[in-house]
Design a protein around this motif. Structure first.
Motif, short mmCIF file in Angstrom:
data_model
loop_
_atom_site.label_atom_id
_atom_site.label_comp_id
_atom_site.label_asym_id
_atom_site.label_seq_id
_atom_site.Cartn_x
_atom_site.Cartn_y
_atom_site.Cartn_z
N CYS A 27 -8.57 -6.09 -0.85
CA CYS A 27 -8.31 -4.84 -1.90
C CYS A 27 -9.06 -3.51 -1.69
O CYS A 27 -9.34 -3.10 -0.96
N GLU A 28 -7.99 -2.71 -2.08
CA GLU A 28 -8.07 -1.03 -1.43
C GLU A 28 -9.32 -0.76 -1.45
O GLU A 28 -10.27 -0.48 -2.71
N GLY A 29 -9.58 -0.29 -0.60
CA GLY A 29 -11.27 0.89 -0.18
C GLY A 29 -12.48 -0.07 -0.40
O GLY A 29 -13.40 0.13 0.21
N ARG A 185 -0.77 -8.90 -5.18
CA ARG A 185 -0.95 -9.03 -3.92
C ARG A 185 0.51 -9.40 -2.91
O ARG A 185 0.90 -10.15 -2.74
N ASP A 207 1.65 -2.67 -9.79
CA ASP A 207 0.76 -2.77 -10.14
C ASP A 207 0.48 -4.39 -10.40
O ASP A 207 -0.02 -3.76 -12.05
#
Length: 210
Positions: A27-29, A185, A207
């Protein structure tokens, strides 16, 4: 008998515990601490969790998530292990199984597959069938943002349409891998993508997910 959701909950909690609060995720960030806080808020703070779907509640969600992220990491893991409060809809077995089986499986893989030396987890056929059933009912929700037509095909030939339209990309794999692909993913999902090269690239980089 333990449900799939209960098993995946405990697997997720174990991974969070063994990896530590700073473990990477897909998960980005987010680090493991952020992921743990997300799981707890989703189950225990319905007043804020709506921000996952409604932009009008996004600021409240960010604030509440920040409060939980600041809690002791061990407390977050224990809250995940013990599950939602008795008055929560998630405390109902049917709701827990429907809403959390895929959720917890995906987040467990967010931790596992973020590690450089990850290996595939062996899943039994009963669980794969359960994931496929959920995928059949949720595919169009997950695939609604796909820029191209998207068909998901199980290795045994069963198919479900995640997004109608042309041109089309057909993604083939086991149910767990298809779940990961259509939830955004794509880069770690072990699948085969069929279609024109440019179209496949658009699907692969899309996305996807809720």
């Amino acid at each position: 008998m333990s449900t799939h959701a209960k098993r995946e909950r405990l697997i997720l909690a174990d991974l969070l515990e063994s990896g530590g609060p700073e473990a990477p995720t897909l998960c980005e960030g987010w680090r493991a601490r952020d992921l743990a806080a997300h799981v707890v808020v989703r189950e225990r703070r319905a007043d804020a969790a709506g921000g996952l779907l409604l932009k009008s509640l996004a600021a409240r969600l960010d604030r509440v998530q920040g409060e939980f992220t600041a809690k002791p990491y061990e407390e977050l893991i224990q809250l995940i292990r013990t599950g939602p409060p008795r008055m929560s809809p998630y405390a109902l077995k049917q709701v827990d199984e429907a809403a959390n089986t895929v959720e917890f499986y995906i987040h467990a893989e967010d931790l596992r597959r973020a590690a450089p030396d990850w290996t595939p987890r062996e899943l039994d056929s009963v669980f794969q069938d359960a994931l496929w059933k959920r995928l059949e009912s949720m595919a169009r929700v997950f695939g609604r943002k796909s820029p191209v037509g998207l068909v998901l095909r199980r290795a045994n030939g069963q198919t479900v349409v995640a997004r109608k339209g042309t041109p089309v990309v057909t993604v083939t794999g086991e149910p767990n891998e298809l779940v990961l692909y259509v939830s955004g993913r794509q880069r770690v999902a072990r699948v085969e993508e069929e279609g024109e090269k440019e179209v496949v690239a658009r699907a692969h980089d899309a996305d996807l997910g809720i």
